[in-house]
Design a protein around this motif. Sequence first.
Motif, PDB file in Angstrom:
ATOM      1  N   SER A  35       0.826  -1.207   0.000  1.00  0.00           N
ATOM      2  CA  SER A  35       0.000   0.000   0.000  1.00  0.00           C
ATOM      3  C   SER A  35       0.861   1.258   0.000  1.00  0.00           C
ATOM      4  CB  SER A  35      -0.961  -0.013   1.200  1.00  0.00           C
ATOM      5  OG  SER A  35      -0.224   0.129   2.393  1.00  0.00           O
ATOM      6  N   ARG A  94       6.465  11.855  -0.978  1.00  0.00           N
ATOM      7  CA  ARG A  94       7.451  12.572  -0.175  1.00  0.00           C
ATOM      8  C   ARG A  94       7.460  11.990   1.238  1.00  0.00           C
ATOM      9  NH1 ARG A  94       3.206  17.312  -0.105  1.00  0.00           N
ATOM     10  NH2 ARG A  94       3.628  17.554  -2.321  1.00  0.00           N
ATOM     11  N   LEU A  97       4.645  12.259   3.969  1.00  0.00           N
ATOM     12  CA  LEU A  97       3.425  11.571   3.572  1.00  0.00           C
ATOM     13  C   LEU A  97       3.630  10.057   3.628  1.00  0.00           C
ATOM     14  CD1 LEU A  97       0.568  11.457   2.425  1.00  0.00           C
ATOM     15  CD2 LEU A  97       1.513  11.839   0.141  1.00  0.00           C
ATOM     16  N   MET A 101       1.430   7.470   5.722  1.00  0.00           N
ATOM     17  CA  MET A 101       0.786   6.328   5.086  1.00  0.00           C
ATOM     18  C   MET A 101       1.202   5.027   5.773  1.00  0.00           C
ATOM     19  SD  MET A 101      -1.221   7.178   2.472  1.00  0.00           S
ATOM     20  CE  MET A 101      -1.225   5.955   1.163  1.00  0.00           C
ATOM     21  N   GLU A 108      -4.184  -0.971   9.680  1.00  0.00           N
ATOM     22  CA  GLU A 108      -5.281  -1.394   8.813  1.00  0.00           C
ATOM     23  C   GLU A 108      -5.096  -2.797   8.257  1.00  0.00           C
ATOM     24  OE1 GLU A 108      -6.447   3.048   7.098  1.00  0.00           O
ATOM     25  OE2 GLU A 108      -5.373   1.647   5.830  1.00  0.00           O
ATOM     26  N   ARG A 167     -11.871   0.684 -11.328  1.00  0.00           N
ATOM     27  CA  ARG A 167     -12.755   1.493 -10.480  1.00  0.00           C
ATOM     28  C   ARG A 167     -14.002   0.718 -10.098  1.00  0.00           C
ATOM     29  NH1 ARG A 167     -12.763   7.707 -12.726  1.00  0.00           N
ATOM     30  NH2 ARG A 167     -10.603   8.176 -12.180  1.00  0.00           N
TER      31      ARG A 167
ATOM     32  N   ARG B  14      -9.661  11.502  -8.284  1.00  0.00           N
ATOM     33  CA  ARG B  14      -9.793  10.133  -8.800  1.00  0.00           C
ATOM     34  C   ARG B  14      -8.849   9.916  -9.979  1.00  0.00           C
ATOM     35  NH1 ARG B  14     -15.760  10.857  -8.343  1.00  0.00           N
ATOM     36  NH2 ARG B  14     -15.841  10.956 -10.611  1.00  0.00           N
ATOM     37  N   TRP B  20      -1.452   7.849 -10.988  1.00  0.00           N
ATOM     38  CA  TRP B  20      -0.331   7.430 -10.147  1.00  0.00           C
ATOM     39  C   TRP B  20      -0.143   5.920 -10.251  1.00  0.00           C
ATOM     40  CZ3 TRP B  20      -0.461   4.774  -5.155  1.00  0.00           C
ATOM     41  CH2 TRP B  20       0.808   4.691  -4.557  1.00  0.00           C
ATOM     42  N   PHE B  30       1.085  15.152  -9.338  1.00  0.00           N
ATOM     43  CA  PHE B  30       1.512  14.323  -8.216  1.00  0.00           C
ATOM     44  C   PHE B  30       1.721  15.195  -6.979  1.00  0.00           C
ATOM     45  CE2 PHE B  30       4.856  11.368  -6.290  1.00  0.00           C
ATOM     46  CZ  PHE B  30       3.898  10.527  -5.756  1.00  0.00           C
ATOM     47  N   ASP B  31       2.269  16.377  -7.176  1.00  0.00           N
ATOM     48  CA  ASP B  31       2.425  17.316  -6.067  1.00  0.00           C
ATOM     49  C   ASP B  31       1.072  17.673  -5.460  1.00  0.00           C
ATOM     50  OD1 ASP B  31       5.092  17.548  -5.776  1.00  0.00           O
ATOM     51  OD2 ASP B  31       5.334  19.287  -7.101  1.00  0.00           O
ATOM     52  N   GLN B  34      -0.398  14.823  -3.529  1.00  0.00           N
ATOM     53  CA  GLN B  34       0.244  14.646  -2.229  1.00  0.00           C
ATOM     54  C   GLN B  34      -0.207  15.720  -1.233  1.00  0.00           C
ATOM     55  OE1 GLN B  34       4.338  12.839  -2.167  1.00  0.00           O
ATOM     56  NE2 GLN B  34       4.426  13.739  -4.200  1.00  0.00           N
ATOM     57  N   ASP B  35      -0.392  16.942  -1.726  1.00  0.00           N
ATOM     58  CA  ASP B  35      -0.894  17.997  -0.836  1.00  0.00           C
ATOM     59  C   ASP B  35      -2.265  17.618  -0.273  1.00  0.00           C
ATOM     60  OD1 ASP B  35       1.360  19.421  -1.334  1.00  0.00           O
ATOM     61  OD2 ASP B  35       0.451  20.769  -2.823  1.00  0.00           O
ATOM     62  N   MET B  37      -3.526  14.675  -0.054  1.00  0.00           N
ATOM     63  CA  MET B  37      -3.422  13.509   0.828  1.00  0.00           C
ATOM     64  C   MET B  37      -2.944  13.913   2.214  1.00  0.00           C
ATOM     65  SD  MET B  37      -1.937  10.555  -1.726  1.00  0.00           S
ATOM     66  CE  MET B  37      -1.704   9.306  -0.468  1.00  0.00           C
ATOM     67  N   MET B  38      -1.992  14.836   2.276  1.00  0.00           N
ATOM     68  CA  MET B  38      -1.513  15.301   3.569  1.00  0.00           C
ATOM     69  C   MET B  38      -2.672  15.857   4.389  1.00  0.00           C
ATOM     70  SD  MET B  38       1.684  14.699   4.004  1.00  0.00           S
ATOM     71  CE  MET B  38       1.884  15.613   5.530  1.00  0.00           C
ATOM     72  N   PRO B  41      -7.233  12.492   5.783  1.00  0.00           N
ATOM     73  CA  PRO B  41      -7.062  11.084   6.182  1.00  0.00           C
ATOM     74  C   PRO B  41      -7.916  10.152   5.315  1.00  0.00           C
ATOM     75  CG  PRO B  41      -7.534  12.476   8.092  1.00  0.00           C
ATOM     76  CD  PRO B  41      -7.737  13.336   6.880  1.00  0.00           C
ATOM     77  N   ARG B  44      -6.193   9.429   2.080  1.00  0.00           N
ATOM     78  CA  ARG B  44      -5.067   8.510   2.286  1.00  0.00           C
ATOM     79  C   ARG B  44      -5.566   7.074   2.404  1.00  0.00           C
ATOM     80  NH1 ARG B  44      -3.307  12.673   5.872  1.00  0.00           N
ATOM     81  NH2 ARG B  44      -3.807  11.485   7.747  1.00  0.00           N
ATOM     82  N   ARG B  45      -6.648   6.919   3.145  1.00  0.00           N
ATOM     83  CA  ARG B  45      -7.183   5.587   3.354  1.00  0.00           C
ATOM     84  C   ARG B  45      -7.655   4.983   2.023  1.00  0.00           C
ATOM     85  NH1 ARG B  45     -10.574   2.804   7.718  1.00  0.00           N
ATOM     86  NH2 ARG B  45      -9.504   4.215   9.082  1.00  0.00           N
ATOM     87  N   ILE B  46      -8.303   5.806   1.213  1.00  0.00           N
ATOM     88  CA  ILE B  46      -8.794   5.313  -0.073  1.00  0.00           C
ATOM     89  C   ILE B  46      -7.630   4.942  -0.992  1.00  0.00           C
ATOM     90  CG2 ILE B  46     -10.024   5.996  -2.181  1.00  0.00           C
ATOM     91  CD1 ILE B  46     -11.887   7.651  -0.282  1.00  0.00           C
ATOM     92  N   VAL B  47      -6.576   5.743  -0.955  1.00  0.00           N
ATOM     93  CA  VAL B  47      -5.403   5.417  -1.776  1.00  0.00           C
ATOM     94  C   VAL B  47      -4.813   4.080  -1.340  1.00  0.00           C
ATOM     95  CG1 VAL B  47      -3.019   6.077  -2.309  1.00  0.00           C
ATOM     96  CG2 VAL B  47      -4.843   7.789  -2.415  1.00  0.00           C
ATOM     97  N   ARG B  48      -4.717   3.859  -0.020  1.00  0.00           N
ATOM     98  CA  ARG B  48      -4.168   2.586   0.450  1.00  0.00           C
ATOM     99  C   ARG B  48      -5.047   1.429  -0.012  1.00  0.00           C
ATOM    100  NH1 ARG B  48      -2.992   5.726   5.072  1.00  0.00           N
ATOM    101  NH2 ARG B  48      -4.927   5.151   6.096  1.00  0.00           N
TER     102      ARG B  48
END
Lengths: 184, 553
Positions: A35, A94, A97, A101, A108, A167, B14, B20, B30-31, B34-35, B37-38, B41, B44-48
Amino acid sequence: MPEPENLSDPSDEHYEIFVQRFTRYEPDLRRFIGSLLPDWSDTDEVLQQTALVIWRKFDQYDPDTHFMKWACVIARFEALSYRRKMARDRLVFREELFELMADEGADEVSERRKELEALEVCLAEMPGKSRRFLTLAYTPGVKVKDMAEEAGSSAAAFYMRLKRLRRKLLSCVESKIQPVGNQG
Amino acid sequence: MKKEDFNELAAEERDWIDAWIDETIEPEEFDLLQDRMMASPALRRIVRRYQGINHALQSIHIEADSATGPWLVKEEEAPDSTWKEKIVAFPVFIPMAAVAALAFFFGLGLMYVTRSVDPGNQATTGGEKPSASGFAVIERIFDPVWEAASVSRQEGDLLGAENFVLQSGTAEIQFFSGATMTVEGPAEIEVKSAWEAVCREGLVRMQVPPAARGFKLQAPSAEIVDLGTEFGLEVRAGVENVEVFDGEILLHRDGQEAKSMKKGASLALSPEGTDGKVNFPNDERFEERSIDQRKIDFDSWKTHRDSLAKDQRLIAYYTFDRNGSGSRIPNLAMPRKPDTDGTFILAEPVAGRWPGLKGALEFRRPGSRMRMNLPGEFSAFSFVCWVRVDSLDRQYNALFMGDGYENGEPHWQIREDGKMMLSVMIDDSRPNPEWPKSGDRFHRVYFSPPIWDLSNSGEWMHLASVFDPVGKAVSHYVNGEQVSSQEIEPLYQVTEFRIGNAEVGNWGLPFRSDPNFAIRNLNGRMDEIAIFDAALSEAEIADLYEKSRSARR
């Protein structure tokens, strides 16, 4: 050809415990590392490195504590140092982040497991043709880019289709893991 | 609690996540991603979660390959609606989904092998350039009759740009584009690429999945471009017929405009043609025969296995079939000694020589291994195994290795140049008296000639090596035939034979000081290995090969 000397004989029992624990949690560890890193082979490499470190430090492991928690700490560290090595790669998060993560991902583990179970159901529900397309697109060593190039004009269509199917799978997984009545 | 769904995200978020994952994201995007995502939360969870699914999909091939993965099983049990619709419309032409999928994956596996051949590595395998590349693979052949032995083929053979000539019988050719050709002899097919072939003679059925759309089949008087479909072509003694079973094709003929033909259409390309009355190869029947043949082969192997397990000379016999989901591999040698069972780590259970019926272990990952402890003292060694090597990545690629390589312990492996090696430690307390300064402990390695190059990649092979202290010889065998036999000179006599802790597919434990030397995982899979406390004769090795082989090696 020179053969290095055997350094020391590991205690069999010790090794057995290691093998048993590691084998049991390997898929969880892989998902955790996965992940964080975009690429499958990167994940493989970090997992491999993690396995070596876990074995090296296994005498420090307290069998009464949770193996996965302990292993996650090591995996997190290995993933971070891997991230630094390939920091030039534009696809890597970066550092702040990445750490965020990793920390959240470590909590999780069971969520990832549920998602995987849901994914298997979702895949089984998917039309056979779609499933085969996904399998082809995800065959290691076969990049969608290459597939698309070989097929010529339909490059964009390949990506679109892949994206759409992925998706769809994600939505399907989400619908299965999130309890109804929890919306809004 | 807020719902954390992908669909709740902003459209651009999306798209960024997809980009990515597909590695097509622009640096500025991508920048921005990341902003966000920071700050979020939930994002971030959805990306994981999404990335977790992405990774799981990447491992599909492993699951599918093992033939027990949920995907294949489900497909066999419950054909999805798309298939059902097709069943109603064209009852004869439904591929048996599970088997077709297997064939499909098999082809893809090869594509992976051929694509992953690193040109930089080829130099290390000797002067001759290995010919591991191809455009297609012969999946199956039934009742083949060849014009001459020199043009005969085996299942699993790769086809480059070349002719495939079949006097009679039926063959299934899987192109690496994903297209499948079932052809009935007499036939002459010229493979031009993964995307193009010529049919000069034969009864052909083509199945072209969406990924292979655009596949071209050249008939004597027309060129057929497939738009993702299934069609038949007959070329026989001046007669040419084409019939579209599903989807659409484009027909190009000299001096004429391209003609589109859709589902159900048939056309005589030649004056004598008889449109619509051709009995094209029926792959349902073909699948049934294929399954029958495999079952027969597998049953005869099982009989062989059960009788071999009773051989009193066996030290161990592993066939890599698991009981349930554990990581234990039983030693089948009778009487059973559970203490000598193997345990695997990082090695992956995969399909063996009879996918779906028999398992194997793959040692692709660097730490993969199967460990076991085989106590006792022995009087000789014979090692026999079925192995499928995908590539020789390491300087030494382990088959069976004693842990410490101490007195009397064996090392059986393949060197990067394709030579089999067998050695037994003679005296680990002193250097070799002939080369006292080498730093080597006193042992001798017996090599075979090179028995493997990249053209053997993915091929199941029967390997055997025998250490015979009485006959004073070390012999190596490939597919039942002796490839070398070397005298054991008096200085190198071995008097004690032991194993103790040992591994299949790798050597030693990962804490060794030099991982590059110590990690010897075999990039390939093994589906049985037998170790004997005896020096098997040439006839016995040949017999073991004959009894354990299948029609498709």
